[in-house]
Design a protein around this motif. Sequence first.
Motif, PDB file in Angstrom:
ATOM      1  N   THR A  88      13.572  -8.693   9.531  1.00 31.26           N
ATOM      2  CA  THR A  88      13.295  -7.854   8.360  1.00 31.26           C
ATOM      3  C   THR A  88      12.413  -8.594   7.364  1.00 31.26           C
ATOM      4  N   LEU A  89      12.731  -9.884   7.132  1.00 33.10           N
ATOM      5  CA  LEU A  89      11.907 -10.679   6.223  1.00 33.10           C
ATOM      6  C   LEU A  89      10.474 -10.788   6.728  1.00 33.10           C
ATOM      7  N   LEU A  90      10.327 -11.003   8.050  1.00 35.57           N
ATOM      8  CA  LEU A  90       8.987 -11.117   8.626  1.00 35.57           C
ATOM      9  C   LEU A  90       8.217  -9.809   8.433  1.00 35.57           C
ATOM     10  N   ALA A  91       8.906  -8.676   8.723  1.00 33.55           N
ATOM     11  CA  ALA A  91       8.253  -7.379   8.530  1.00 33.55           C
ATOM     12  C   ALA A  91       7.948  -7.131   7.054  1.00 33.55           C
ATOM     13  N   GLU A  92       8.838  -7.564   6.169  1.00 32.85           N
ATOM     14  CA  GLU A  92       8.631  -7.352   4.736  1.00 32.85           C
ATOM     15  C   GLU A  92       7.444  -8.158   4.227  1.00 32.85           C
ATOM     16  N   HIS A  93       7.292  -9.398   4.737  1.00 38.07           N
ATOM     17  CA  HIS A  93       6.114 -10.194   4.359  1.00 38.07           C
ATOM     18  C   HIS A  93       4.827  -9.509   4.826  1.00 38.07           C
ATOM     19  N   GLN A  94       4.848  -8.991   6.047  1.00 38.58           N
ATOM     20  CA  GLN A  94       3.659  -8.312   6.564  1.00 38.58           C
ATOM     21  C   GLN A  94       3.361  -7.056   5.754  1.00 38.58           C
ATOM     22  N   LYS A  95       4.440  -6.310   5.395  1.00 39.59           N
ATOM     23  CA  LYS A  95       4.234  -5.122   4.578  1.00 39.59           C
ATOM     24  C   LYS A  95       3.694  -5.495   3.198  1.00 39.59           C
ATOM     25  N   LEU A  96       4.247  -6.565   2.607  1.00 38.68           N
ATOM     26  CA  LEU A  96       3.756  -7.030   1.304  1.00 38.68           C
ATOM     27  C   LEU A  96       2.278  -7.380   1.376  1.00 38.68           C
ATOM     28  N   SER A  97       1.890  -8.038   2.478  1.00 32.54           N
ATOM     29  CA  SER A  97       0.468  -8.379   2.642  1.00 32.54           C
ATOM     30  C   SER A  97      -0.384  -7.127   2.707  1.00 32.54           C
ATOM     31  N   SER A  98       0.083  -6.113   3.497  1.00 39.56           N
ATOM     32  CA  SER A  98      -0.691  -4.882   3.635  1.00 39.56           C
ATOM     33  C   SER A  98      -0.822  -4.148   2.315  1.00 39.56           C
ATOM     34  N   ILE A  99       0.310  -3.991   1.578  1.00 41.76           N
ATOM     35  CA  ILE A  99       0.265  -3.263   0.302  1.00 41.76           C
ATOM     36  C   ILE A  99      -0.615  -4.006  -0.702  1.00 41.76           C
ATOM     37  N   SER A 100      -0.482  -5.331  -0.741  1.00 38.53           N
ATOM     38  CA  SER A 100      -1.259  -6.117  -1.709  1.00 38.53           C
ATOM     39  C   SER A 100      -2.754  -5.983  -1.453  1.00 38.53           C
ATOM     40  N   TYR A 101      -3.168  -6.105  -0.159  1.00 37.10           N
ATOM     41  CA  TYR A 101      -4.604  -5.977   0.122  1.00 37.10           C
ATOM     42  C   TYR A 101      -5.109  -4.580  -0.214  1.00 37.10           C
ATOM     43  N   ARG A 102      -4.297  -3.528   0.044  1.00 37.64           N
ATOM     44  CA  ARG A 102      -4.746  -2.173  -0.321  1.00 37.64           C
ATOM     45  C   ARG A 102      -4.868  -2.033  -1.831  1.00 37.64           C
ATOM     46  N   MET A 103      -3.910  -2.647  -2.539  1.00 33.54           N
ATOM     47  CA  MET A 103      -3.991  -2.566  -3.997  1.00 33.54           C
ATOM     48  C   MET A 103      -5.220  -3.323  -4.518  1.00 33.54           C
ATOM     49  N   PHE A 104      -5.514  -4.515  -3.914  1.00 30.99           N
ATOM     50  CA  PHE A 104      -6.696  -5.255  -4.351  1.00 30.99           C
ATOM     51  C   PHE A 104      -7.952  -4.435  -4.108  1.00 30.99           C
ATOM     52  N   LYS A 105      -7.981  -3.715  -2.970  1.00 28.89           N
ATOM     53  CA  LYS A 105      -9.145  -2.875  -2.681  1.00 28.89           C
ATOM     54  C   LYS A 105      -9.273  -1.749  -3.708  1.00 28.89           C
ATOM     55  N   GLN A 106      -8.139  -1.147  -4.076  1.00 30.12           N
ATOM     56  CA  GLN A 106      -8.182  -0.070  -5.063  1.00 30.12           C
ATOM     57  C   GLN A 106      -8.594  -0.592  -6.425  1.00 30.12           C
ATOM     58  N   LEU A 107      -8.152  -1.817  -6.783  1.00 25.78           N
ATOM     59  CA  LEU A 107      -8.584  -2.414  -8.045  1.00 25.78           C
ATOM     60  C   LEU A 107     -10.084  -2.677  -8.033  1.00 25.78           C
ATOM     61  N   THR A 108     -10.603  -3.111  -6.854  1.00 26.91           N
ATOM     62  CA  THR A 108     -12.050  -3.312  -6.728  1.00 26.91           C
ATOM     63  C   THR A 108     -12.784  -1.981  -6.846  1.00 26.91           C
ATOM     64  N   ASP A 109     -12.223  -0.898  -6.232  1.00 30.79           N
ATOM     65  CA  ASP A 109     -12.825   0.431  -6.359  1.00 30.79           C
ATOM     66  C   ASP A 109     -12.836   0.888  -7.810  1.00 30.79           C
ATOM     67  N   GLU A 110     -11.797   0.496  -8.551  1.00 30.51           N
ATOM     68  CA  GLU A 110     -11.731   0.871  -9.961  1.00 30.51           C
ATOM     69  C   GLU A 110     -12.899   0.284 -10.730  1.00 30.51           C
ATOM     70  N   LEU A 111     -13.286  -0.973 -10.384  1.00 30.34           N
ATOM     71  CA  LEU A 111     -14.446  -1.582 -11.047  1.00 30.34           C
ATOM     72  C   LEU A 111     -15.719  -0.810 -10.738  1.00 30.34           C
ATOM     73  N   ILE A 112     -15.797  -0.176  -9.518  1.00 32.26           N
ATOM     74  CA  ILE A 112     -17.033   0.474  -9.077  1.00 32.26           C
ATOM     75  C   ILE A 112     -17.111   1.905  -9.580  1.00 32.26           C
ATOM     76  N   PHE A 113     -15.989   2.651  -9.503  1.00 33.46           N
ATOM     77  CA  PHE A 113     -16.029   4.087  -9.748  1.00 33.46           C
ATOM     78  C   PHE A 113     -15.478   4.506 -11.092  1.00 33.46           C
ATOM     79  N   GLY A 114     -14.923   3.605 -11.812  1.00 32.99           N
ATOM     80  CA  GLY A 114     -14.412   4.026 -13.104  1.00 32.99           C
ATOM     81  C   GLY A 114     -13.014   3.545 -13.328  1.00 32.99           C
ATOM     82  N   GLU A 115     -12.658   3.416 -14.679  1.00 35.14           N
ATOM     83  CA  GLU A 115     -11.408   2.752 -15.018  1.00 35.14           C
ATOM     84  C   GLU A 115     -10.206   3.597 -14.669  1.00 35.14           C
ATOM     85  N   SER A 116     -10.430   4.960 -14.677  1.00 41.88           N
ATOM     86  CA  SER A 116      -9.262   5.775 -14.432  1.00 41.88           C
ATOM     87  C   SER A 116      -9.195   6.366 -13.045  1.00 41.88           C
TER      88      SER A 116
END
Length: 518
Positions: free
Chosen positions: A43-71
């Motif tokens: 479970t811990l191994l899967a949770e670390h992998q899930k944390l990695s996936s969610i974090s990278y998606r969030m970083f991508k969305q934060l980068t998209d926010e810089l490109i397309f607008g703050e909101s």
Amino acid sequence: MYKRKIYLFGITSGLIMMIALCCTAVSAYLTQINLEQSNTGQTLLAEHQKLSSISYRMFKQLTDELIFGESANQAIIRNKQALIAQSLDKIRRLELQQRQALGSKMTAGSIEDTDELAGLIDAIISEFKAITATYNNTPLDQQNRLQTLLEVKIDNEFREAINAAVVRQGNVVSAINAKIETLNTAIVWFAVGVALFAMPCIILACYWLFNQLYQPLTIINNGTKAIAAGDYHQRLPETLDTEFSQLVSSLNLLASRLADHEMQAEHSRKQLEFEVEQRTREIKQVNEQLTRVDSRRRQFLADVSHELRTPLTIIRGEAQVTLRQSSASEDVYRETLDSILLQAVNLSELVDDLLLLARAELSQLKLDTSRQPLGDFLQNQVSQWQRLHEDRQFTLDIDGSTEALQLKFDQQRLKQVVAIMLDNACKYSAPQSPINVSLKQVDSSACIEIKDFGEGISPADINHIFERFVRFKHKSEGLGLGLAIAKAIIEAHGGEIQVNSTQGEGTLFQIYLPMDVE
């Protein structure tokens, strides 16, 4: 003796059975503990992998926010942050359980590294917010701060931290599996030893264990295959033995979350398709608008060419005719010069109008303003137009609250606006019909109303009357610049023009000028 042997056999068999049962109980207990530790590790191994996936998606969305607008992605980013917080809390809780079960030596660095990973994620989010707050239109690929964040913080530090956590947890899982393997080997050898004394008991026990373990393992195997095949609505029964309850709950939770992620992905895809379709429609509308503007520009060039060619032709013709005469009187020359002067004045007025619109478009229209009584100004204009059109009745109605009203305005420019409005009112109404002019106060603005009782403006034309070079089909004289010039002059004063018209009843123009108090 026989009876003693039977008693001895019975006692021995009972002891052997008791030992076998005790050993089985101990083995089952140790197996349960190891399975729980293995489940916790997985479970811990899967949770670390899930944390990695969610974090990278969030970083991508934060980068998209810089490109397309703050909101653009705020709701999704907050959701991802909540998921990351939940995942970190679960990881800390499971790591604490794992440390208590396995000891500090086998789980060295797990809890401490998780705290550092959480701090690193918070630092990355804070850096994104700081970059967003200080964004200064610099291209993203040239911002050193963003480049450092993406390449150092995310690509290097975060990736190394999450990979280290996954590797560390993988090592823990491997150690647990090795421990389970060692225990299984000991149990096998012990079972072989017991088999030498009580083979029938062992066979019966194995048979019982086979019947007890085969069914849940088969159910779990089939369920995991269905989930792996993409059937995220598959759920394992909660009625299995307690040894499998945590594993079943984890698999069901995993299937539920995968179903939620698939639903969110489908929703995001549909939302993206909708937004793309909407943007496409907007682009088509803009393209159609540009096409109309280009068409009007071409028509304007044609009209301007015609308007310029006519006076220039007259000027050239008058000059050529006069020059061809061998001897001409002073009157002929004066008449020729008067004609040339008239055409030159018309050309100058046309150029002045075009220059005024160009300056207004560039916000460079300069006004020579002074504080003057607006009522007296309107009285003079109405009187002048009454003298020019004696067959038409011009009326002026000044509200009592605005009789002594003084505003800062450019007298020449406002006179030009009133002339354009009154000229249009005369042009588009019957010769004997009245024209009403009124002055009143509306909120913090002075309102000049010019009302005619002519044919009115059609709904199809009223939305375009303030555009340049627009002329109604039944009134072809002029370039269609008058109302555009009036609108530019009033907006340069900080005011606005509104129009209301009913076909067959006339048209009402309202000019709003701000009342500044010094």
